[in-house]
Design a protein around this motif. Structure first.
Motif, PDB file in Angstrom:
ATOM      1  N   ILE A   1      71.701  23.892  36.040  1.00 41.60           N
ATOM      2  CA  ILE A   1      70.447  23.334  36.263  1.00 41.60           C
ATOM      3  C   ILE A   1      70.144  25.194  35.335  1.00 41.60           C
ATOM      4  O   ILE A   1      70.305  25.912  35.424  1.00 41.60           O
ATOM      5  CB  ILE A   1      70.049  24.203  37.611  1.00 41.60           C
ATOM      6  CG1 ILE A   1      69.715  23.113  38.325  1.00 41.60           C
ATOM      7  CG2 ILE A   1      67.985  24.110  37.776  1.00 41.60           C
ATOM      8  CD1 ILE A   1      69.989  22.874  40.176  1.00 41.60           C
ATOM      9  N   ASP A   2      68.438  25.282  35.001  1.00 41.09           N
ATOM     10  CA  ASP A   2      67.904  26.535  34.805  1.00 41.09           C
ATOM     11  C   ASP A   2      66.921  26.589  34.680  1.00 41.09           C
ATOM     12  O   ASP A   2      66.409  25.682  33.703  1.00 41.09           O
ATOM     13  CB  ASP A   2      68.590  27.066  32.827  1.00 41.09           C
ATOM     14  CG  ASP A   2      68.654  28.409  32.722  1.00 41.09           C
ATOM     15  OD1 ASP A   2      69.304  29.101  33.246  1.00 41.09           O
ATOM     16  OD2 ASP A   2      67.271  29.190  32.971  1.00 41.09           O
ATOM     17  N   ARG A   3      65.461  27.212  34.265  1.00 41.73           N
ATOM     18  CA  ARG A   3      64.580  27.656  34.747  1.00 41.73           C
ATOM     19  C   ARG A   3      64.229  27.752  33.406  1.00 41.73           C
ATOM     20  O   ARG A   3      62.779  27.564  32.531  1.00 41.73           O
ATOM     21  CB  ARG A   3      63.846  28.647  35.526  1.00 41.73           C
ATOM     22  CG  ARG A   3      63.979  29.977  35.618  1.00 41.73           C
ATOM     23  CD  ARG A   3      63.650  30.787  36.226  1.00 41.73           C
ATOM     24  NE  ARG A   3      62.363  29.645  37.451  1.00 41.73           N
ATOM     25  CZ  ARG A   3      61.845  30.391  38.449  1.00 41.73           C
ATOM     26  NH1 ARG A   3      62.296  31.990  38.566  1.00 41.73           N
ATOM     27  NH2 ARG A   3      60.468  30.379  39.269  1.00 41.73           N
TER      28      ARG A   3
ATOM     29  N   ALA B   1      63.615  25.079  38.636  1.00 40.39           N
ATOM     30  CA  ALA B   1      63.840  26.300  39.289  1.00 40.39           C
ATOM     31  C   ALA B   1      64.999  25.753  40.416  1.00 40.39           C
ATOM     32  O   ALA B   1      64.783  24.671  41.120  1.00 40.39           O
ATOM     33  CB  ALA B   1      62.611  26.735  39.890  1.00 40.39           C
ATOM     34  N   PHE B   2      65.998  26.737  40.434  1.00 42.93           N
ATOM     35  CA  PHE B   2      66.432  25.997  41.803  1.00 42.93           C
ATOM     36  C   PHE B   2      66.025  25.807  43.271  1.00 42.93           C
ATOM     37  O   PHE B   2      67.092  25.243  43.846  1.00 42.93           O
ATOM     38  CB  PHE B   2      68.153  26.891  41.951  1.00 42.93           C
ATOM     39  CG  PHE B   2      67.893  28.546  41.390  1.00 42.93           C
ATOM     40  CD1 PHE B   2      67.137  29.188  42.387  1.00 42.93           C
ATOM     41  CD2 PHE B   2      68.579  29.081  40.889  1.00 42.93           C
ATOM     42  CE1 PHE B   2      67.157  30.660  42.698  1.00 42.93           C
ATOM     43  CE2 PHE B   2      68.783  30.944  41.074  1.00 42.93           C
ATOM     44  CZ  PHE B   2      68.263  30.736  42.079  1.00 42.93           C
ATOM     45  N   ALA B   3      64.875  26.749  43.294  1.00 45.12           N
ATOM     46  CA  ALA B   3      64.376  26.779  44.377  1.00 45.12           C
ATOM     47  C   ALA B   3      63.884  24.650  44.303  1.00 45.12           C
ATOM     48  O   ALA B   3      63.807  24.255  45.870  1.00 45.12           O
ATOM     49  CB  ALA B   3      63.323  27.381  44.908  1.00 45.12           C
TER      50      ALA B   3
ATOM     51  N   ILE C   1      75.752  30.099  42.725  1.00 39.98           N
ATOM     52  CA  ILE C   1      74.491  30.714  41.596  1.00 39.98           C
ATOM     53  C   ILE C   1      74.899  32.311  41.475  1.00 39.98           C
ATOM     54  O   ILE C   1      75.286  33.003  42.039  1.00 39.98           O
ATOM     55  CB  ILE C   1      73.515  30.878  42.900  1.00 39.98           C
ATOM     56  CG1 ILE C   1      73.144  29.538  43.507  1.00 39.98           C
ATOM     57  CG2 ILE C   1      71.576  31.289  42.652  1.00 39.98           C
ATOM     58  CD1 ILE C   1      72.083  29.917  45.091  1.00 39.98           C
ATOM     59  N   ASP C   2      74.486  32.339  40.211  1.00 41.40           N
ATOM     60  CA  ASP C   2      74.738  33.833  38.888  1.00 41.40           C
ATOM     61  C   ASP C   2      73.113  34.102  39.106  1.00 41.40           C
ATOM     62  O   ASP C   2      72.690  34.078  38.012  1.00 41.40           O
ATOM     63  CB  ASP C   2      75.781  33.192  37.752  1.00 41.40           C
ATOM     64  CG  ASP C   2      75.656  34.548  37.562  1.00 41.40           C
ATOM     65  OD1 ASP C   2      75.691  35.851  37.707  1.00 41.40           O
ATOM     66  OD2 ASP C   2      75.604  34.351  35.925  1.00 41.40           O
ATOM     67  N   CYS C   3      73.043  35.041  40.353  1.00 40.72           N
ATOM     68  CA  CYS C   3      71.379  35.626  39.686  1.00 40.72           C
ATOM     69  C   CYS C   3      70.498  35.900  38.774  1.00 40.72           C
ATOM     70  O   CYS C   3      71.741  37.076  38.112  1.00 40.72           O
ATOM     71  CB  CYS C   3      71.335  36.256  41.266  1.00 40.72           C
ATOM     72  SG  CYS C   3      71.103  35.484  42.614  1.00 40.72           S
TER      73      CYS C   3
ATOM     74  N   GLY D   1      61.858  34.713  46.895  1.00 45.27           N
ATOM     75  CA  GLY D   1      61.838  33.240  47.115  1.00 45.27           C
ATOM     76  C   GLY D   1      62.335  32.260  46.619  1.00 45.27           C
ATOM     77  O   GLY D   1      63.406  31.109  47.774  1.00 45.27           O
ATOM     78  N   GLN D   2      63.464  32.280  45.375  1.00 45.30           N
ATOM     79  CA  GLN D   2      63.682  31.672  45.160  1.00 45.30           C
ATOM     80  C   GLN D   2      65.411  30.748  45.619  1.00 45.30           C
ATOM     81  O   GLN D   2      65.830  29.958  46.099  1.00 45.30           O
ATOM     82  CB  GLN D   2      64.021  31.987  43.382  1.00 45.30           C
ATOM     83  CG  GLN D   2      62.825  31.334  42.758  1.00 45.30           C
ATOM     84  CD  GLN D   2      62.478  30.218  41.977  1.00 45.30           C
ATOM     85  OE1 GLN D   2      63.654  29.277  42.002  1.00 45.30           O
ATOM     86  NE2 GLN D   2      61.712  29.254  42.325  1.00 45.30           N
ATOM     87  N   LEU D   3      65.478  32.562  46.126  1.00 42.09           N
ATOM     88  CA  LEU D   3      66.840  32.303  45.998  1.00 42.09           C
ATOM     89  C   LEU D   3      67.526  31.825  47.686  1.00 42.09           C
ATOM     90  O   LEU D   3      68.240  31.198  48.422  1.00 42.09           O
ATOM     91  CB  LEU D   3      67.686  34.242  45.853  1.00 42.09           C
ATOM     92  CG  LEU D   3      68.944  34.559  46.820  1.00 42.09           C
ATOM     93  CD1 LEU D   3      70.651  33.745  45.422  1.00 42.09           C
ATOM     94  CD2 LEU D   3      69.160  35.707  46.196  1.00 42.09           C
TER      95      LEU D   3
HETATM   96  C1  LIG Z   1      72.982  36.052  35.512  1.00 41.44           C
HETATM   97  S1  LIG Z   1      72.204  34.158  33.937  1.00 41.44           S
HETATM   98  C2  LIG Z   1      73.227  32.788  34.444  1.00 41.44           C
HETATM   99  C3  LIG Z   1      74.796  33.310  33.708  1.00 41.44           C
HETATM  100  C4  LIG Z   1      75.629  31.867  33.343  1.00 41.44           C
HETATM  101  N1  LIG Z   1      76.376  32.015  34.527  1.00 41.44           N
HETATM  102  C5  LIG Z   1      76.441  32.355  31.727  1.00 41.44           C
HETATM  103  O1  LIG Z   1      77.935  32.007  32.734  1.00 41.44           O
HETATM  104  O2  LIG Z   1      75.928  31.435  31.165  1.00 41.44           O
HETATM  105  C6  LIG Z   1      71.011  33.843  35.320  1.00 41.44           C
HETATM  106  C7  LIG Z   1      70.526  32.626  34.229  1.00 41.44           C
HETATM  107  O3  LIG Z   1      69.447  31.536  35.404  1.00 41.44           O
HETATM  108  C8  LIG Z   1      68.413  31.602  35.304  1.00 41.44           C
HETATM  109  N2  LIG Z   1      67.718  31.323  36.411  1.00 41.44           N
HETATM  110  C9  LIG Z   1      67.667  32.305  37.328  1.00 41.44           C
HETATM  111  N3  LIG Z   1      66.830  32.693  38.289  1.00 41.44           N
HETATM  112  C10 LIG Z   1      66.039  31.156  38.699  1.00 41.44           C
HETATM  113  C11 LIG Z   1      66.011  30.243  38.981  1.00 41.44           C
HETATM  114  N4  LIG Z   1      65.369  29.795  40.231  1.00 41.44           N
HETATM  115  N5  LIG Z   1      65.952  29.217  39.027  1.00 41.44           N
HETATM  116  C12 LIG Z   1      67.230  27.992  37.940  1.00 41.44           C
HETATM  117  N6  LIG Z   1      67.341  28.896  37.230  1.00 41.44           N
HETATM  118  C13 LIG Z   1      67.141  30.757  37.142  1.00 41.44           C
HETATM  119  C14 LIG Z   1      67.954  32.492  34.341  1.00 41.44           C
HETATM  120  O4  LIG Z   1      67.102  31.782  33.297  1.00 41.44           O
HETATM  121  C15 LIG Z   1      69.371  32.657  33.256  1.00 41.44           C
HETATM  122  O5  LIG Z   1      69.783  31.784  32.450  1.00 41.44           O
END
Ligand SMILES: C[S@@+](CC[C@H](N)C(=O)[O-])C[C@H]1O[C@@H](n2cnc3c(N)ncnc32)[C@H](O)[C@@H]1O
Length: 313
Positions: A51-53, A77-79, A100-102, A217-219
């Motif tokens: 997933i990615d927003r 969005a991951f929420a 989840i890699d914030c 909030g998303q987290l």
């Molecule tokens: C630190 S990067 C992740 C990098 C990834 N692990 C990689 O190795 O390429 C964080 C990603 O999470 C996405 N992101 C952040 N918050 C999000 C959310 N609430 N829902 C979905 N995607 C989210 C951002 O758009 C960004 O692309």
């Protein structure tokens, strides 16, 4: 430029202990650094939902993994993760591992037009999904002074929040704030002291980014849903990048891995009050060699939790 070096990849792979035929969820695809390694560890019957927003992340992933049938890439969005994965892979009932890699990716920070950077001039936007919500410029045009102070002070942990908020409110009376360089220069003028090695606008930009994207909030929402999606023995790994984010993860993990304190003193603790989760290892930081190769990993902190129950074979 426009690349993202994944952080703590080996530690994440080890923590998730990938089963070749298992189902995994990468809730923050970014540029697919972690997803790539997960796919390499999966066999032909394994499944990965990512997933990615950010629509740019999804586009880049679709191009890079065009022939990868085991991967479902989802914009959102991951929420909303529970709903998103149900639609993407209805046949997967539970996940063996979730990551989840914030925070933001390097391409987001390095692309001036996205408006995240105080070093590159661009429109004052900072939305991870430019198709949802409002840009920072629109929020700054209408936010009351006290609310602005509060956001900069709490999410930026900025001691000069009042001065910065006052300067913003004064400036917008004469001209709208529309550019990142304009805001960065205004903050530089408003802040009397510099932290060594830090741009004066670092904390305020972090606060505004976290606010417009509702990052905490998303987290919180994502953590609760991730637990509901885990199979018995499944693991959730979360990488945070600053203390506010980590506090959300730490508290959630602690609460869900301990007996409800209201019931803990009963002679027999009811089964329903027993924790669903157990902590796996200690929190981990990136090793020195990784920090040297990728300075962004300096503040990364990995925490892992497991759903109690026999793992699937
Ligand atoms: C630190 S990067 C992740 C990098 C990834 N692990 C990689 O190795 O390429 C964080 C990603 O999470 C996405 N992101 C952040 N918050 C999000 C959310 N609430 N829902 C979905 N995607 C989210 C951002 O758009 C960004 O692309």
């Amino acid at each position: 430029m426009n690349e993202h070096k994944p952080v703590l990849v080996d530690a994440v792979l080890e923590a998730l202990a990938v089963r070749p035929a298992g189902s995994y969820l990468d809730a923050t695809f970014g540029r697919g650094g972690h997803s790539e390694r997960l796919l390499a560890a999966l066999g032909q019957h394994g499944q990965l939902v990512a997933i990615d927003r950010d629509p740019d992340a999804i586009r880049a992933g679709q191009a890079r993994f065009a022939s990868e049938a085991r991967l479902a890439l989802v914009h959102g969005a991951f929420a909303d993760m529970a709903q998103l994965v149900r639609t993407a892979r209805p046949q997967v009932a539970a996940y063996d591992g979730i990551l989840i890699d914030c925070g933001v990716s390097s391409p987001q920070l390095d692309t001036a037009e996205r408006g995240f950077s105080f070093r590159l001039d661009g429109p004052l936007d900072m939305r991870m999904d430019p198709g949802a919500g409002e840009p920072v410029s629109a929020w700054l045009a209408r936010v009351p002074y006290l609310e602005l102070c509060h956001v900069i002070a709490t999410l930026g942990e900025e001691r000069f929040a009042r001065r910065i908020a006052a300067a913003i409110v004064r400036e917008r009376e004469s001209a709208p704030l529309t550019r990142t360089a304009q805001l960065a220069a205004l903050i530089e003028r408003a802040v009397p002291l510099r932290e060594p090695g830090k741009h004066a606008a670092t904390r305020s930009f972090q606060a505004l980014r976290m606010w417009v994207n509702d990052e905490l909030g998303q987290l919180r929402s994502a953590l609760a849903q991730a637990v509901g999606l885990l199979a018995p023995g499944g693991r959730l790994a979360v990488i945070s990048f600053h203390s506010l984010e980590d506090a959300v993860v730490r508290d959630f993990f602690r609460d869900r891995s301990s007996i409800d304190p209201a019931l803990a003193s009963l002679p027999v603790v009811p089964a329903a009050a027993q924790p669903q989760l157990r902590l796996v290892g200690r929190k981990q930081r990136a090793p020195a060699a990784e920090v040297a190769a990728n300075p962004r990993s300096r503040s990364a902190l990995l925490r892992v939790i497991e759903r109690i129950g026999a793992a699937r074979s």
